[in-house]
Design a protein around this motif. Structure first.
Motif, PDB file in Angstrom:
ATOM      1  N   THR A  52     -29.058   1.526  13.611  1.00  0.00           N
ATOM      2  CA  THR A  52     -29.594   0.665  12.550  1.00  0.00           C
ATOM      3  C   THR A  52     -28.538   0.468  11.471  1.00  0.00           C
ATOM      4  OG1 THR A  52     -30.465   2.474  11.190  1.00  0.00           O
ATOM      5  CG2 THR A  52     -31.880   1.641  12.977  1.00  0.00           C
ATOM      6  N   THR A  53     -28.776  -0.529  10.614  1.00  0.00           N
ATOM      7  CA  THR A  53     -27.857  -0.743   9.494  1.00  0.00           C
ATOM      8  C   THR A  53     -27.888   0.450   8.540  1.00  0.00           C
ATOM      9  OG1 THR A  53     -29.569  -1.974   8.292  1.00  0.00           O
ATOM     10  CG2 THR A  53     -27.998  -3.261   9.593  1.00  0.00           C
ATOM     11  N   ASP A  54     -29.053   1.090   8.391  1.00  0.00           N
ATOM     12  CA  ASP A  54     -29.132   2.265   7.518  1.00  0.00           C
ATOM     13  C   ASP A  54     -28.268   3.402   8.047  1.00  0.00           C
ATOM     14  OD1 ASP A  54     -30.804   1.074   5.715  1.00  0.00           O
ATOM     15  OD2 ASP A  54     -32.637   1.996   6.480  1.00  0.00           O
ATOM     16  N   GLU A  55     -28.261   3.592   9.361  1.00  0.00           N
ATOM     17  CA  GLU A  55     -27.432   4.651   9.935  1.00  0.00           C
ATOM     18  C   GLU A  55     -25.950   4.329   9.761  1.00  0.00           C
ATOM     19  OE1 GLU A  55     -30.477   6.365  13.366  1.00  0.00           O
ATOM     20  OE2 GLU A  55     -28.840   5.030  13.953  1.00  0.00           O
ATOM     21  N   ALA A  56     -25.566   3.085   9.960  1.00  0.00           N
ATOM     22  CA  ALA A  56     -24.175   2.696   9.727  1.00  0.00           C
ATOM     23  C   ALA A  56     -23.788   2.900   8.265  1.00  0.00           C
ATOM     24  CB  ALA A  56     -23.967   1.240  10.141  1.00  0.00           C
ATOM     25  N   ASP A  57     -24.738   2.608   7.367  1.00  0.00           N
ATOM     26  CA  ASP A  57     -24.490   2.792   5.944  1.00  0.00           C
ATOM     27  C   ASP A  57     -24.301   4.268   5.610  1.00  0.00           C
ATOM     28  OD1 ASP A  57     -24.265   1.104   3.586  1.00  0.00           O
ATOM     29  OD2 ASP A  57     -25.932   2.273   2.789  1.00  0.00           O
ATOM     30  N   MET A  58     -25.128   5.119   6.177  1.00  0.00           N
ATOM     31  CA  MET A  58     -24.975   6.557   5.973  1.00  0.00           C
ATOM     32  C   MET A  58     -23.596   7.017   6.437  1.00  0.00           C
ATOM     33  SD  MET A  58     -28.739   7.776   7.272  1.00  0.00           S
ATOM     34  CE  MET A  58     -28.410   9.524   7.208  1.00  0.00           C
ATOM     35  N   ALA A  59     -23.134   6.472   7.545  1.00  0.00           N
ATOM     36  CA  ALA A  59     -21.832   6.868   8.079  1.00  0.00           C
ATOM     37  C   ALA A  59     -20.702   6.492   7.135  1.00  0.00           C
ATOM     38  CB  ALA A  59     -21.617   6.246   9.449  1.00  0.00           C
ATOM     39  N   VAL A  60     -20.739   5.287   6.571  1.00  0.00           N
ATOM     40  CA  VAL A  60     -19.642   4.882   5.689  1.00  0.00           C
ATOM     41  C   VAL A  60     -19.718   5.614   4.350  1.00  0.00           C
ATOM     42  CG1 VAL A  60     -20.590   2.872   4.431  1.00  0.00           C
ATOM     43  CG2 VAL A  60     -18.202   2.890   5.150  1.00  0.00           C
TER      44      VAL A  60
END
Length: 535
Positions: free
Chosen positions: A34-42
């Motif tokens: 999800t975009t939220d997971e990608a956001d957490m990663a960055v």
């Protein structure tokens, strides 16, 4: 430098955009759905800028001192900060190792985001809004990878470059990569990032990157790539094509200035009061490292406003400040009459236990004058911790963009043109409380300066404007005058007062101390790593 290929979701330092959560570990092959997971990663990539080994302490303060304008208090090489500051650094110094490893953790996390985001189904098949979010995240990761390599190159010279996330089967015994190969990659990463990250500075409510910040930082990278640095030959050198790098700086600063997204705050003092009160101001303070810890602990926090502030006695209502980062008396006296920056930049009082301002003007008390930009009595109410604060570290201000523009134009045109004068004079007018865009012969630089004279004005203006903001030592290195400046400063201070406590010139070695040593533990683990000259 070995980091498992996984996503680490850390307690965030970015206080405006994510609540503090427990440390978690997610396997990368089940993440990025999800975009939220990608956001957490960055966010995990951003996080590596914070804390003691990042811009909370070492990168912001210890690695920017001693110079011609400041020094670490205490002349003995008796502890970690003074060994670094006074140029008596052993190869096994823990600060070198801590920062080295933290920067490579940031690179590894960025590599993972750069690999995984384009593989996401949403990146290819999501809505336009989802694709925009993921492109921004990809741009942030590319920029941050470039920034971490930039920090490593400035500190250590040639370092190993790895552009994929680490896996168990990887050969991690990498040799050093020539810094100009690394600079090529940094410029590529940041240029691609600028195309992906939007212009959002005016409405930004957090510390994340804007297009203007990326371009301004790319201009800085270009000036360093085109400047002098200590090579493995043991000599200070600059590339023969250095003007190509200056042209990048000229282009990037011109685009930032023309965007309308950034501007000078009309009050120099208000910039730092905003910092102290956690007020984001992306028009001028274009890029800040978000420092925050909910309980006041060291993790993700910093010592901005305690180490680099005037003394504040323990028990006073504003909070203690040990004030180990000191300016020199002669730097304070170098400001011209009417320059409003002087009493903001340098504080000539201490705070007693009641919070009263006690002038430090007699005898040798001027040797205790300290940076005033983050003084305790400008901060919010009483502290959560005696040493740590939540004051962000600002990596880029618009004033720096203007001064970089002036420097680049002067170098490329073999002397200042109208654009160079306009850029530096905006900074000077603000310093004297004048209208920013109205010519004023009382403060503007005189017309007709040659290249050398204009450069001297830029060099001095950067000291007056950007003092104690983490740039001075590195500026002196890229200009190839660090050793010369330190020796001249020590001689001037001894002439001012024979027993003035300044010892950097006693320890500094040309063609050695322009770089820090490669951490000895890393060399023990990786026999392909050579050491820097004279260590």
């Amino acid at each position: 430098m070995v980091v498992a290929s996984a996503i680490f979701v850390m307690p965030t330092s970015c206080k405006k955009w994510l609540k503090e959560e427990p440390y978690s570990l997610y396997a990368s092959d089940t993440f990025f759905k999800t975009t939220d997971e990608a956001d957490m990663a960055v966010l995990g990539v951003y996080q590596q800028m914070t804390g003691t080994a990042g811009y909370g302490f070492y990168m912001s303060m210890v690695f920017d001192i001693d110079t011609d304008i400041a020094q670490m208090q205490g002349t003995a090489l008796s502890d970690g900060p003074r060994q670094v500051a006074h140029y008596g650094i052993p190869t096994a110094h823990s600060y070198m190792l801590d920062t080295w490893r933290q920067m490579y953790r940031g690179i590894n996390r960025a590599n993972l985001v750069i690999e995984k985001v384009p593989q996401m189904d949403l990146y290819k098949n999501g809505t336009d809004a989802q694709k925009a979010i993921l492109n921004k995240i990809l741009g942030e990761a590319k920029f941050l990878r470039g920034q971490y390599y930039f920090d490593l190159v400035r500190l250590f010279g040639d370092v190993p470059m790895k552009l994929k996330s680490t896996e168990a089967t990887d050969d991690v015994l990498l040799p050093r990569t020539d810094r100009y190969e690394i600079y090529t990659q940094i410029i590529k990463d940041m240029t691609e990032a600028a195309a992906l990250i939007p212009e959002n500075s005016a409405k930004s409510k957090d510390e994340r990157l804007s297009k203007g910040a990326v371009k301004g930082m790319l201009a800085r990278v270009a000036l360093f790539a085109g400047g002098w640095s200590l090579r493995q030959s043991g000599q200070m050198e600059r590339p023969s094509n250095y003007k190509e790098y200056y042209a990048i700086a000229q282009k990037m600063t011109s685009e930032v200035m023309g965007s309308g997204e950034h501007a000078l705050n009309t009050s120099y003092e208000q910039i730092f009061k905003n910092h102290c009160k956690f007020i984001l101001e992306p028009k001028e303070s274009m890029y800040e490292v978000a420092l925050f810890n909910a309980t006041g602990g060291a993790g993700n926090s910093g010592v901005v406003g305690t180490w680099n502030a005037p003394i504040a006695d323990a028990g006073n209502p504003y909070g203690r400040a040990n004030s180990f980062y000191k300016t020199t008396a002669l730097f304070q006296k170098s400001y011209k009459t009417g320059d409003l920056r002087r009493d903001v930049a340098v504080c000539t009082y201490k705070l007693d236990v009641a919070g009263n301002q006690v002038p430090q003007l007699t005898g040798r008390l001027d040797e205790g004058w300290a940076p005033g930009k983050w003084r305790r009595d400008w901060q919010n109410t009483g502290p959560k911790d005696l040493n740590n604060t939540d004051i962000n570290w600002t990596l880029l201000r618009y004033a720096d963009v203007l001064l970089m523009r002036a420097e680049a134009e002067n170098e490329l045109n073999e002397g200042p043109n109208a654009a160079a004068y306009d850029a530096i004079n905006q900074v000077r007018r603000r310093a004297y409380g004048k209208p920013l865009n109205t010519a004023d012969a009382t403060v503007d630089l005189p017309a007709g300066l040659n290249k050398s004279d204009f450069f001297e004005r830029v060099k001095q203006e950067r000291a007056w404007e950007l003092c104690f903001e983490g740039m001075r030592r590195m500026d002196l290195i890229r200009w190839n005058i660090l050793g010369t400046s330190i020796r001249a400063t020590q001689a001037a201070l001894k002439a001012y007062r024979s027993n003035y406590a300044y010892v950097a010139a006693d320890n500094f070695k040309d063609n050695k101390n322009e770089l820090y040593p490669i951490p000895q533990i890393e060399r023990d683990l990786n026999t392909n790593l050579s050491q820097n000259p004279k260590y």
